[in-house]
Design an enzyme around this catalytic site. Structure first.
Site, PDB file in Angstrom:
ATOM      1  N   CYS A   1      14.860  -4.405  -4.180  1.00 27.79           N
ATOM      2  CA  CYS A   1      15.716  -3.531  -4.975  1.00 27.79           C
ATOM      3  C   CYS A   1      14.924  -2.490  -5.756  1.00 27.79           C
ATOM      4  O   CYS A   1      14.932  -2.482  -6.991  1.00 27.79           O
ATOM      5  CB  CYS A   1      16.557  -4.385  -5.916  1.00 27.79           C
ATOM      6  SG  CYS A   1      17.491  -5.596  -4.985  1.00 27.79           S
TER       7      CYS A   1
ATOM      8  N   ARG B   1       0.798  -1.227   0.000  1.00 25.42           N
ATOM      9  CA  ARG B   1       0.000   0.000   0.000  1.00 25.42           C
ATOM     10  C   ARG B   1       0.839   1.290   0.000  1.00 25.42           C
ATOM     11  O   ARG B   1       0.543   2.211  -0.763  1.00 25.42           O
ATOM     12  CB  ARG B   1      -0.996   0.019   1.171  1.00 25.42           C
ATOM     13  CG  ARG B   1      -1.962  -1.182   1.174  1.00 25.42           C
ATOM     14  CD  ARG B   1      -3.102  -1.018   2.168  1.00 25.42           C
ATOM     15  NE  ARG B   1      -4.040  -0.014   1.715  1.00 25.42           N
ATOM     16  CZ  ARG B   1      -4.116   1.188   2.197  1.00 25.42           C
ATOM     17  NH1 ARG B   1      -3.354   1.555   3.197  1.00 25.42           N
ATOM     18  NH2 ARG B   1      -4.971   2.050   1.706  1.00 25.42           N
TER      19      ARG B   1
HETATM   20  N1  LLP Z   1     -17.326  -4.313  -2.959  1.00 28.69           N
HETATM   21  C1  LLP Z   1     -16.669  -4.196  -4.111  1.00 28.69           C
HETATM   22  C2  LLP Z   1     -17.342  -4.511  -5.364  1.00 28.69           C
HETATM   23  C3  LLP Z   1     -15.324  -3.757  -4.111  1.00 28.69           C
HETATM   24  O1  LLP Z   1     -14.680  -3.644  -5.266  1.00 28.69           O
HETATM   25  C4  LLP Z   1     -14.684  -3.473  -2.891  1.00 28.69           C
HETATM   26  C5  LLP Z   1     -13.292  -3.016  -2.860  1.00 28.69           C
HETATM   27  C6  LLP Z   1     -15.413  -3.650  -1.694  1.00 28.69           C
HETATM   28  C7  LLP Z   1     -16.734  -4.061  -1.779  1.00 28.69           C
HETATM   29  C8  LLP Z   1     -14.823  -3.403  -0.344  1.00 28.69           C
HETATM   30  O2  LLP Z   1     -14.452  -2.079  -0.157  1.00 28.69           O
HETATM   31  P1  LLP Z   1     -13.947  -1.575   1.291  1.00 28.69           P
HETATM   32  O3  LLP Z   1     -15.126  -1.691   2.244  1.00 28.69           O
HETATM   33  O4  LLP Z   1     -12.846  -2.442   1.717  1.00 28.69           O
HETATM   34  O5  LLP Z   1     -13.527  -0.183   1.059  1.00 28.69           O
HETATM   35  N2  LLP Z   1      -6.350  -2.135  -2.434  1.00 28.69           N
HETATM   36  C9  LLP Z   1      -6.963  -0.883  -2.051  1.00 28.69           C
HETATM   37  C10 LLP Z   1      -8.468  -0.996  -1.897  1.00 28.69           C
HETATM   38  C11 LLP Z   1      -9.161  -1.558  -3.125  1.00 28.69           C
HETATM   39  C12 LLP Z   1     -10.647  -1.717  -2.946  1.00 28.69           C
HETATM   40  C13 LLP Z   1     -11.226  -2.514  -4.046  1.00 28.69           C
HETATM   41  N3  LLP Z   1     -12.600  -2.796  -3.910  1.00 28.69           N
HETATM   42  C14 LLP Z   1      -6.299  -0.363  -0.789  1.00 28.69           C
HETATM   43  O6  LLP Z   1      -5.372  -1.011  -0.301  1.00 28.69           O
HETATM   44  O7  LLP Z   1      -6.638   0.713  -0.304  1.00 28.69           O
END
Ligand code: LLP
Length: 420
Positions: free
Chosen positions: A346, A316
């Site tokens: 690296c 992240r």
């Molecule tokens: N539903 C769908 C269709 C999603 O694409 C996502 C997250 C969620 C629910 C859950 O969202 P949350 O409640 O966790 O915000 N890798 C990124 C975050 C990517 C989120 C992708 N979709 C990070 O590390 O911040």
């Protein structure tokens, strides 16, 4: 509120010292608190008490089957985006009747598996996907329950990479084109329309964008009703943010209150897909300082703390420039100094913190990278041929390795020398 606190100068996870676990498991490792996971699930879910609803945890945030199983035991469902996540949800004991399948690129094989499992609903994101699902469901002589994911063109006011509800993002179907798809779907023999869905982005720190999206969906649902299309499920997606640094996201109950007030007379079961808000602050990454050094010669002397975790373990900071608090496991009131906390990979982008004021650390010290329970382990990789870290779950004064650290053999599994 989480269960990572100092007791007598040492960082504890619930009732176990982090140093004690590190001595047995070695570093780096992810450490989750069961009490925090359960508390956060309940905090979110109970906000919707009194409203017909289903909390489908977004598996991509934290997908270890031991953790998914905790949510299953609490009545939770799953929001999945791949065949692999389907497997995890099923292995964790989540009822297929509580599984929602999101994502823009479902393959035929994935559709087949999900239909075979009997999941609750596919959230479709394009006209072609509808056609494909009709074909696959016909082949299996079954009916697929569907919603369309509406792209409401609402600005979630979050990092551009994790904004999904703007017209320019790849997700969903524009609200003014979706009606046509519902009419097409209505006439398909192997499709059953049951819902409307949306997910506008992640790490939202305000309620307003959710409400703006919900208002658009309500108008859209009333148009569908006029066409005689009944909607049983309204899926609002996930996205509620957490505090990494000084963000002030809404309390889950405030979010729930605002959503419920806006729903008022809508006769639908609400589906929610929270990820980060449940697991984000329930997990940390524990790492050991390998070296400290200073590089002079630039504008200022740079001090580096080189740890044994890296961007392959937690990506992240490198990917989004995200802030994660880093604290010493042995509480330290030493004078602070400005350091970069970096990994062994690296790349200059391999860092956890830059120009951060930290207590002076030395070789062998343990550090805790906080708020790593969501999109931490799940985004880890084997870059630089580094085995993935172990995952450990604590409950009270007991702990269990819920995922073994990978071994070198795991790195080359499936590879072979060429025989060409
Ligand atoms: N539903 C769908 C269709 C999603 O694409 C996502 C997250 C969620 C629910 C859950 O969202 P949350 O409640 O966790 O915000 N890798 C990124 C975050 C990517 C989120 C992708 N979709 C990070 O590390 O911040």
């Amino acid at each position: 509120m989480n269960h990572f606190t100092y007791k007598n100068g040492l960082l504890f996870c619930e009732d176990i010292g982090v140093t004690e676990i590190a001595a047995l498991v070695q570093t780096p490792f992810y450490l989750y608190s069961q009490a925090t996971l359960q508390r956060h699930f309940t905090a979110f879910d109970s906000g919707f008490d009194g409203t017909e609803h289903l909390t489908c945890f977004a598996v991509k945030a934290c997908s270890n089957i031991a953790i998914l199983n905790l949510f299953a035991q609490m009545g939770g469902g799953a929001d999945i985006v791949s065949g692999g996540e389907l497997l995890r949800a099923m292995k964790a004991g989540i009822s297929p009747k509580k599984i929602i399948y999101s994502g823009v690129g479902k393959t035929r094989a994935e559709m087949r598996e999900a239909l075979y499992a009997g999941i609750l609903m596919f959230n479709l994101e394009s006209p072609q996907e509808l056609d494909r699902l009709q074909e696959v469901a016909a082949e299996l002589d079954t009916r697929a329950r569907v919603a369309f994911r509406i792209n409401p063109d609402v600005d979630p006011k979050t990092h551009a990479y994790i904004s999904t509800g703007l017209a320019k993002n790849k997700f969903g179907i524009p609200v003014d084109e979706a009606g046509k798809e519902y009419l097409r779907a209505r006439d398909m023999e192997n499709i059953e329309i049951i819902g409307v869905s949306c997910h506008i982005g992640s790490q939202l720190t305000q309620v307003d964008p959710f409400i703006a999206a919900l208002r658009k969906l309500k108008v859209f649902i009333s148009e569908l009703v006029q066409e005689g299309i009944k909607i049983k499920y309204l899926d609002l997606g996930g996205g509620v943010g957490i505090t990494y640094d000084d963000e002030q996201p809404p309390h889950p109950h405030d979010y729930a209150r605002a959503v419920r007030a806006e729903l008022s007379d809508l006769d639908c079961t609400l589906i929610l897909e929270p990820g980060r808000v449940i697991t984000g602050n329930a997990g940390i990454l524990v790492t050991e300082v390998q070296y400290t050094k200073s590089n002079s010669g630039g504008e200022k002397v740079k001090r580096f703390v080189i740890v044994d975790a890296a961007m392959n373990d937690l990506t992240r900071p490198s990917l989004y420039g995200s802030y994660h608090e880093v604290i010493p496991v042995r509480e330290d009131t030493n004078p602070t100094q400005e350091v970069d906390i970096v990994g062994p990979i690296c790349e200059t982008g391999d860092f956890f913190a830059r120009d951060r004021m930290m207590p002076v650390t030395a070789q062998g010290d343990l550090l805790a990278v906080m708020s790593c329970g969501a999109y931490g382990f799940t985004m880890s990789s084997n870059y630089n041929s580094r085995p993935r870290a172990a995952e450990v779950l604590v409950a009270g004064d007991r702990f269990q390795i819920i995922r073994e650290r990978e071994e070198f053999d795991d790195l080359i599994r499936g590879e072979s020398l060429s025989r060409l």
